[in-house]
Design a protein around this motif. Structure first.
Motif, PDB file in Angstrom:
ATOM      1  N   MET C   1      44.389  19.514  42.362  1.00 19.77           N
ATOM      2  CA  MET C   1      44.504  18.106  42.783  1.00 19.77           C
ATOM      3  C   MET C   1      43.795  17.182  41.801  1.00 19.77           C
ATOM      4  O   MET C   1      42.863  16.469  42.170  1.00 19.77           O
ATOM      5  CB  MET C   1      43.906  17.948  44.180  1.00 19.77           C
ATOM      6  N   PRO C   2      44.205  17.200  40.546  1.00 21.78           N
ATOM      7  CA  PRO C   2      43.436  16.470  39.542  1.00 21.78           C
ATOM      8  C   PRO C   2      43.549  14.952  39.651  1.00 21.78           C
ATOM      9  O   PRO C   2      42.785  14.253  39.007  1.00 21.78           O
ATOM     10  CB  PRO C   2      44.018  16.972  38.220  1.00 21.78           C
ATOM     11  N   ASP C   3      44.496  14.439  40.451  1.00 17.43           N
ATOM     12  CA  ASP C   3      44.614  12.978  40.535  1.00 17.43           C
ATOM     13  C   ASP C   3      43.829  12.414  41.720  1.00 17.43           C
ATOM     14  O   ASP C   3      43.850  11.210  41.956  1.00 17.43           O
ATOM     15  CB  ASP C   3      46.090  12.566  40.621  1.00 17.43           C
ATOM     16  N   ARG C   4      43.138  13.264  42.454  1.00 15.77           N
ATOM     17  CA  ARG C   4      42.296  12.818  43.552  1.00 15.77           C
ATOM     18  C   ARG C   4      40.943  12.355  43.025  1.00 15.77           C
ATOM     19  O   ARG C   4      40.514  12.759  41.959  1.00 15.77           O
ATOM     20  CB  ARG C   4      42.054  13.987  44.520  1.00 15.77           C
ATOM     21  N   LYS C   5      40.252  11.611  43.863  1.00 16.86           N
ATOM     22  CA  LYS C   5      38.879  11.230  43.545  1.00 16.86           C
ATOM     23  C   LYS C   5      37.980  12.449  43.630  1.00 16.86           C
ATOM     24  O   LYS C   5      38.127  13.267  44.546  1.00 16.86           O
ATOM     25  CB  LYS C   5      38.382  10.176  44.542  1.00 16.86           C
ATOM     26  N   GLY C   6      37.055  12.579  42.709  1.00 16.03           N
ATOM     27  CA  GLY C   6      36.142  13.705  42.777  1.00 16.03           C
ATOM     28  C   GLY C   6      35.430  13.869  41.452  1.00 16.03           C
ATOM     29  O   GLY C   6      35.900  13.398  40.409  1.00 16.03           O
ATOM     30  N   LEU C   7      34.280  14.515  41.508  1.00 15.56           N
ATOM     31  CA  LEU C   7      33.482  14.719  40.311  1.00 15.56           C
ATOM     32  C   LEU C   7      33.501  16.195  39.932  1.00 15.56           C
ATOM     33  O   LEU C   7      33.143  17.064  40.724  1.00 15.56           O
ATOM     34  CB  LEU C   7      32.033  14.274  40.563  1.00 15.56           C
ATOM     35  N   THR C   8      33.931  16.478  38.698  1.00 12.61           N
ATOM     36  CA  THR C   8      33.879  17.834  38.160  1.00 12.61           C
ATOM     37  C   THR C   8      32.853  17.856  37.036  1.00 12.61           C
ATOM     38  O   THR C   8      32.892  17.023  36.134  1.00 12.61           O
ATOM     39  CB  THR C   8      35.259  18.264  37.621  1.00 12.61           C
ATOM     40  N   PHE C   9      31.929  18.804  37.123  1.00 17.83           N
ATOM     41  CA  PHE C   9      30.847  18.912  36.144  1.00 17.83           C
ATOM     42  C   PHE C   9      31.072  20.180  35.327  1.00 17.83           C
ATOM     43  O   PHE C   9      31.208  21.270  35.883  1.00 17.83           O
ATOM     44  CB  PHE C   9      29.508  18.967  36.891  1.00 17.83           C
ATOM     45  N   ILE C  10      31.129  20.008  34.004  1.00 12.97           N
ATOM     46  CA  ILE C  10      31.435  21.125  33.105  1.00 12.97           C
ATOM     47  C   ILE C  10      30.246  21.348  32.193  1.00 12.97           C
ATOM     48  O   ILE C  10      29.928  20.517  31.350  1.00 12.97           O
ATOM     49  CB  ILE C  10      32.715  20.811  32.287  1.00 12.97           C
ATOM     50  N   ILE C  11      29.562  22.464  32.374  1.00 11.04           N
ATOM     51  CA  ILE C  11      28.355  22.749  31.619  1.00 11.04           C
ATOM     52  C   ILE C  11      28.560  23.996  30.778  1.00 11.04           C
ATOM     53  O   ILE C  11      29.314  24.894  31.162  1.00 11.04           O
ATOM     54  CB  ILE C  11      27.144  22.892  32.582  1.00 11.04           C
ATOM     55  N   GLY C  12      27.906  24.034  29.620  1.00  8.68           N
ATOM     56  CA  GLY C  12      28.038  25.216  28.774  1.00  8.68           C
ATOM     57  C   GLY C  12      27.194  25.057  27.528  1.00  8.68           C
ATOM     58  O   GLY C  12      26.617  23.995  27.268  1.00  8.68           O
ATOM     59  N   GLY C  13      27.118  26.116  26.750  1.00 12.03           N
ATOM     60  CA  GLY C  13      26.370  26.071  25.509  1.00 12.03           C
ATOM     61  C   GLY C  13      27.136  25.326  24.432  1.00 12.03           C
ATOM     62  O   GLY C  13      28.258  24.860  24.642  1.00 12.03           O
ATOM     63  N   ALA C  14      26.510  25.235  23.253  1.00 13.58           N
ATOM     64  CA  ALA C  14      27.181  24.657  22.094  1.00 13.58           C
ATOM     65  C   ALA C  14      28.411  25.475  21.770  1.00 13.58           C
ATOM     66  O   ALA C  14      28.378  26.702  21.839  1.00 13.58           O
ATOM     67  CB  ALA C  14      26.224  24.667  20.900  1.00 13.58           C
ATOM     68  N   ARG C  15      29.498  24.826  21.406  1.00 15.02           N
ATOM     69  CA  ARG C  15      30.761  25.501  21.027  1.00 15.02           C
ATOM     70  C   ARG C  15      31.222  26.490  22.095  1.00 15.02           C
ATOM     71  O   ARG C  15      31.654  27.595  21.790  1.00 15.02           O
ATOM     72  CB  ARG C  15      30.622  26.274  19.713  1.00 15.02           C
ATOM     73  N   SER C  16      31.098  26.080  23.350  1.00 21.33           N
ATOM     74  CA  SER C  16      31.601  26.961  24.406  1.00 21.33           C
ATOM     75  C   SER C  16      32.942  26.474  24.925  1.00 21.33           C
ATOM     76  O   SER C  16      33.475  27.021  25.888  1.00 21.33           O
ATOM     77  CB  SER C  16      30.588  27.026  25.552  1.00 21.33           C
ATOM     78  N   GLY C  17      33.490  25.437  24.295  1.00 24.54           N
ATOM     79  CA  GLY C  17      34.799  24.946  24.693  1.00 24.54           C
ATOM     80  C   GLY C  17      34.770  23.951  25.836  1.00 24.54           C
ATOM     81  O   GLY C  17      35.797  23.730  26.483  1.00 24.54           O
TER      82      GLY C  17
END
Lengths: 171, 171, 171
Positions: C1-17
């Motif tokens: 449901m990417p067009d809905r309201k909501g917060l997605t947090f993407i965490i990772g190391g350097a050069r992890s894509g």
């Protein structure tokens, strides 16, 4: 089942919420709770970190200091006692700085941890996911910490990796 | 199904149990097993690490050294051969120190890895989860290692993140 | 449901894509997409990284720069707007270098992020899984980054840890 006997191992990076999450888990068992601190206040920065952790914990906690004899402190606890050990990385640092036999100390510790006599929670740092450190002491520490983490994870009933304050179940 | 063709990628921090876990997986397939070592013994510390890894492996293993031509070593293997490549990070280090064309070498390698002809297991280090390194070479290495890890993970059938000796399935 | 309201947090190391994966997620919602860049080009290396990221994004993207007033930039967006914030770590660095009140700024930011008005995606770095850094500023930064990551993860609907370009669902 937080009041059952068992070892939970909580590993994560710096400021990943390890201690706070471990406190939540321990206090799900009935009080009193024992906090075994391994930190030694070498400098002002460390004193502030210790004070911050201590102030966050409230009523119902007894604090013990075990910068070196963590195995002894655990062995002396009454049966059924909920315990938080915070943390293995500082305990290891203390032994390395004291130039003790780290391998023998880790063996003594994991021997006690392999037979938890209450809901035991042990916190440790992941320190091996950066660039290889420049200096040999840091590399030796990183190796020893990684080995100890593996040993404790192997005997733990539950292993959690903390990511930005959230637990990821590994075992 | 460890005797089937397929690429398993095992990534983790220093002392996270990558090699030991990879050996367990490889030896679930019938012997003989091939260990492709990418390490070059620049100094005493490295010689000791290599000796330790070698002594842990027992009967049934053939060891090949491929500090630079890893693609060639893999291409020369017979079909169906269970292989452990340990590790990509050192292979990359060797190419960077030799001032070779890293991008071209990664392309050559991933081309071979994308068509595994046996149960192939490849180990690599996560090096990007610490503070940004001070020196530019370490940053370049960190970038190149991260890109290579992404490329290999993309073509792998299975990707495991090692945490304190335990595998966490990523793919 | 990417067009809905909501917060997605993407965490990772350097050069992890992290950035590439976040772009994939954002562009699953209908265009136009807003890219909020927090990077400031202090030097040539940084200018090249910014140019690389920018060239990867194609048609349909509007780019805004918000090296400091990220809360203001988010508050000014129209409802329903798909947004990628890249990244929190650089935003934090900018505030620390400017010697601003980091705690107050984090509070302002998380206040806005706690009420996403569209599909919002926020990228950040894991920087706490290496050896304790030598210098005090790096340790302060590591602490502040870890705390901010915890705050954002706590209010996010979805949290992903990137490992070698692959997302691992944490929440």
């Amino acid at each position: 089942m937080p009041d059952r006997k068992g070892l939970t191992f909580i590993i994560g990076g710096a400021r990943s919420g390890k201690s706070a999450h471990a406190e939540t888990l321990v206090t799900a068992a009935p009080a009193p709770w024992t906090y075994i601190a391994t930190a030694e206040a070498y400098d002002q920065e460390m004193r502030e970190r210790i004070a911050l952790h201590r102030s966050r914990r409230g009523e119902g906690w007894a604090t013990m200091d075990a910068p070196l004899d963590l195995a002894g402190a655990l062995a002396a606890l009454p049966d059924g006692q909920p315990v938080l050990v915070d943390c293995l990385t500082l305990w290891l640092t203390n032994h390395m700085l004291a130039e003790n036999d780290v391998e023998a100390e880790c063996l003594r510790l994991t021997d006690v941890l392999s037979r938890p006599r209450g809901p035991w929670f042990v916190v440790s740092n992941e320190v091996g996911q950066g660039i290889v450190p420049d200096n040999a002491l840091a590399r030796r520490f990183r190796d020893a910490a990684g080995r100890l983490n593996q040993q404790v994870a192997a005997i733990a009933d539950t292993v959690l990796l903390m990511v930005a304050g959230l637990p990821l179940k590994v075992k």
